[in-house]
Design a protein around this motif. Sequence first.
Motif, mmCIF file in Angstrom:
data_model
loop_
_atom_site.group_PDB
_atom_site.id
_atom_site.type_symbol
_atom_site.label_atom_id
_atom_site.label_comp_id
_atom_site.label_asym_id
_atom_site.label_seq_id
_atom_site.Cartn_x
_atom_site.Cartn_y
_atom_site.Cartn_z
ATOM 1 N N VAL A 539 0.267 -14.212 1.126
ATOM 2 C CA VAL A 539 0.789 -12.975 0.547
ATOM 3 C C VAL A 539 0.551 -11.826 1.511
ATOM 4 N N ARG A 540 1.552 -10.962 1.652
ATOM 5 C CA ARG A 540 1.398 -9.784 2.503
ATOM 6 C C ARG A 540 0.290 -8.879 1.964
ATOM 7 N N SER A 541 -0.467 -8.279 2.878
ATOM 8 C CA SER A 541 -1.594 -7.424 2.476
ATOM 9 C C SER A 541 -1.120 -6.247 1.636
ATOM 10 N N LYS A 542 -0.018 -5.631 2.029
ATOM 11 C CA LYS A 542 0.465 -4.453 1.298
ATOM 12 C C LYS A 542 0.903 -4.838 -0.109
ATOM 13 N N THR A 543 1.538 -6.007 -0.235
ATOM 14 C CA THR A 543 1.956 -6.473 -1.559
ATOM 15 C C THR A 543 0.757 -6.642 -2.471
ATOM 16 N N LEU A 544 -0.304 -7.256 -1.929
ATOM 17 C CA LEU A 544 -1.516 -7.466 -2.719
ATOM 18 C C LEU A 544 -2.212 -6.141 -3.009
ATOM 19 N N PHE A 545 -2.209 -5.248 -2.024
ATOM 20 C CA PHE A 545 -2.804 -3.914 -2.207
ATOM 21 C C PHE A 545 -2.127 -3.198 -3.374
ATOM 22 N N ASP A 546 -0.780 -3.229 -3.393
ATOM 23 C CA ASP A 546 -0.025 -2.556 -4.463
ATOM 24 C C ASP A 546 -0.228 -3.245 -5.806
ATOM 25 N N GLU A 547 -0.268 -4.571 -5.781
ATOM 26 C CA GLU A 547 -0.452 -5.334 -7.031
ATOM 27 C C GLU A 547 -1.779 -4.986 -7.690
ATOM 28 N N LEU A 548 -2.780 -4.714 -6.880
ATOM 29 C CA LEU A 548 -4.113 -4.386 -7.396
ATOM 30 C C LEU A 548 -4.305 -2.879 -7.595
ATOM 31 N N GLY A 549 -3.219 -2.133 -7.444
ATOM 32 C CA GLY A 549 -3.268 -0.687 -7.693
ATOM 33 C C GLY A 549 -4.160 0.080 -6.746
ATOM 34 N N GLY A 550 -4.333 -0.448 -5.551
ATOM 35 C CA GLY A 550 -5.162 0.250 -4.571
ATOM 36 C C GLY A 550 -6.649 0.159 -4.842
ATOM 37 N N LYS A 551 -7.044 -0.757 -5.736
ATOM 38 C CA LYS A 551 -8.455 -0.857 -6.115
ATOM 39 C C LYS A 551 -9.322 -1.342 -4.960
ATOM 40 N N PHE A 552 -8.735 -2.198 -4.105
ATOM 41 C CA PHE A 552 -9.475 -2.756 -2.977
ATOM 42 C C PHE A 552 -8.861 -2.273 -1.667
ATOM 43 N N SER A 553 -9.704 -2.003 -0.683
ATOM 44 C CA SER A 553 -9.238 -1.523 0.618
ATOM 45 C C SER A 553 -8.533 -2.644 1.373
ATOM 46 N N TYR A 554 -7.782 -2.273 2.418
ATOM 47 C CA TYR A 554 -7.130 -3.271 3.265
ATOM 48 C C TYR A 554 -8.166 -4.190 3.907
ATOM 49 N N GLU A 555 -9.335 -3.640 4.210
ATOM 50 C CA GLU A 555 -10.376 -4.472 4.808
ATOM 51 C C GLU A 555 -10.790 -5.584 3.859
ATOM 52 N N LYS A 556 -10.991 -5.241 2.577
ATOM 53 C CA LYS A 556 -11.389 -6.246 1.593
ATOM 54 C C LYS A 556 -10.272 -7.264 1.365
ATOM 55 N N ILE A 557 -9.028 -6.773 1.359
ATOM 56 C CA ILE A 557 -7.895 -7.676 1.151
ATOM 57 C C ILE A 557 -7.763 -8.644 2.323
ATOM 58 N N ASN A 558 -7.929 -8.134 3.539
ATOM 59 C CA ASN A 558 -7.866 -9.002 4.715
ATOM 60 C C ASN A 558 -9.012 -10.009 4.724
ATOM 61 N N LEU A 559 -10.176 -9.562 4.258
ATOM 62 C CA LEU A 559 -11.320 -10.467 4.161
ATOM 63 C C LEU A 559 -11.005 -11.593 3.175
ATOM 64 N N PHE A 560 -10.345 -11.254 2.069
ATOM 65 C CA PHE A 560 -9.943 -12.244 1.069
ATOM 66 C C PHE A 560 -8.958 -13.261 1.661
ATOM 67 N N LYS A 561 -8.081 -12.785 2.562
ATOM 68 C CA LYS A 561 -7.064 -13.670 3.153
ATOM 69 C C LYS A 561 -7.690 -14.787 3.990
ATOM 70 N N LEU A 562 -8.937 -14.597 4.413
ATOM 71 C CA LEU A 562 -9.622 -15.656 5.151
ATOM 72 C C LEU A 562 -9.873 -16.884 4.275
ATOM 73 N N PHE A 563 -9.827 -16.675 2.939
ATOM 74 C CA PHE A 563 -10.114 -17.773 2.015
ATOM 75 C C PHE A 563 -8.886 -18.184 1.211
ATOM 76 N N GLN A 564 -7.724 -17.572 1.515
ATOM 77 C CA GLN A 564 -6.483 -17.978 0.879
ATOM 78 C C GLN A 564 -6.013 -19.308 1.455
ATOM 79 N N THR A 565 -5.339 -20.071 0.627
ATOM 80 C CA THR A 565 -4.766 -21.344 1.109
ATOM 81 C C THR A 565 -3.277 -21.381 0.806
#
Length: 565
Positions: A539-565
């Motif tokens: 999933v694109r970082s911006k899409t996830l950022f918007d889906e979560l209403g900006g609750k998490f920073s791009y850094e946290k979202i990118n960190l999460f992407k390390l564990f996405q499959t």
Amino acid sequence: MQQETALAILKSGRNVFLTGSAGTGKTYVLNQYIKYLKERRIPVAVTASTGIAATHMNGQTIHSWCGMGVKDNIHQVDLRKLAEKKYIQKNVSNAKVLIIDEISMLHKNQLQMVDEILTHLKSSFESFGGLQVVLSGDFFQLPPVTKNEETNREKFAFMSKSWVDAQLTVCYLTEQFRQTDNELNEVLNEIRQNDVSPKSMAILDEAVYNKFKEEPTRLYSHNFDVDRVNLEEIETLAGEEEVFVAVTKGNQGLKDMLQKSVLAPENLILKENARVMFVKNNYEKGFMNGTLGSVVGFDPDTGHPMVRLSNGKELIAEPEVWSVDDETGKTLASFTQVPLRLAWAITVHKSQGMTLEAAEIDLTKTFETGQGYVALSRLKDINGLRLLGYNEIALQVDGLALKADKRFQELSEHAEKTIDLTNINKQHIQFIKHCGGTTDADEIKRNSKKLKAKSKKISTQNQTKALFALGKSLKEIADERGLTTGTVVSHLVTLKAEGVELNYQRLKSSLKGLEEMEAAVERIRDRKNAEDFLENGLVRSKTLFDELGGKFSYEKINLFKLFQT
């Protein structure tokens, strides 16, 4: 004088004053000489009279290098104290060549102090302690800034005893690389001669009517006007502000110098559609100091600004590093920031050294001779100029500078006639040996390859990879490399996408909101919108950022992407 001739004279070890009009390639010649010296293991101190000029050269101010600071004069007690400072002693004892760029802005008393410090610390009676001294600049450009009401006769470096004692060979570059043989070049030449013709005045007056597809950068003589315009313009833009904070590292005094000198601000505030200017040269990526564009968005994976240039090309403005290195190439301090600044307006002073395709220039408040010349000479062509107005002083040059410039041209012509360029190679070899450098062709070739490798560096992601593999934390990597932790995480995401196997799991414990992010990803996948996904299926970082209403920073979202499959 041609650049090749000037370079041959520099290699002979003579003390040199390198000059010429704006756009003749003085900085290019200096960089070629610096490269030549480093390839032969000759320690060179690269300095400049101002912090801005020093960062252009990847050097430091002459004030910090020799320890004179902001003093107006120096006494024996000061010299004794400097001799006790190990880093000053190291600077001076190691160097064989001293380069001082933008010499027009160095006060004659300061040049005298540099001479006194070097002769004292080197225990030498020779001028500047026996170092080869290369002074570069153009006295038609901005003069020294002083607190007192001094005439330029009391300020100009060429009026000092040290200038005379150095017995400088003048290399006056004459080939124009910025302006071609056009109307603007004629106007600039007339300004340099202090004899602007009615024809040139008419050309400048007509420039007020020049129109552009996009509004150009505005140049003002005062900071107040620049700050006012940039603040007004960015406040009119809709959208959220994105703030990019610079990361500094190293010696505190040098970090302070970099913060004051680098044209990228410590806190860069951007919005979509903001007008920006690149403030660093990176020819491989397609921009240089003065390249204009507008922010069209922020990269969904890294959050870095995406900039559309005036030629339509789009690129991502990733953080760049400005550094102060010693004569051996060791980094003493660094400043890492996205290489942009707001560019609706800039000062004439900060434009020095830039090349602009177009500019709207207001010279009605010009307060110093040389400002008008500096502003106009930033452009390549008269068609790139919209001149709102100018006062009486704007097109003037200093009378003493005019007289000196004519003499410099004569001395340069004399040097060309009297120096035997056919046999100068022998002097090149003698100077290398005198400095303890190498003349071995194989070693020079190896050193050249090392310099190229250092300039290219290994990819920034691979540097992060090596440190992460050693078990270092995100903060430790960020501190060591002069980056933000967000940039380090984005590097790891890129590495994972490329199939690089690392122990990403050790970061999982620091990620809060994992379940909430996983649920958001499932919702996005259920919508099956192809635009929401990258080519690798994530999933694109911006899409996830918007889906979560900006609750998490791009850094946290990118960190999460390390564990996405």
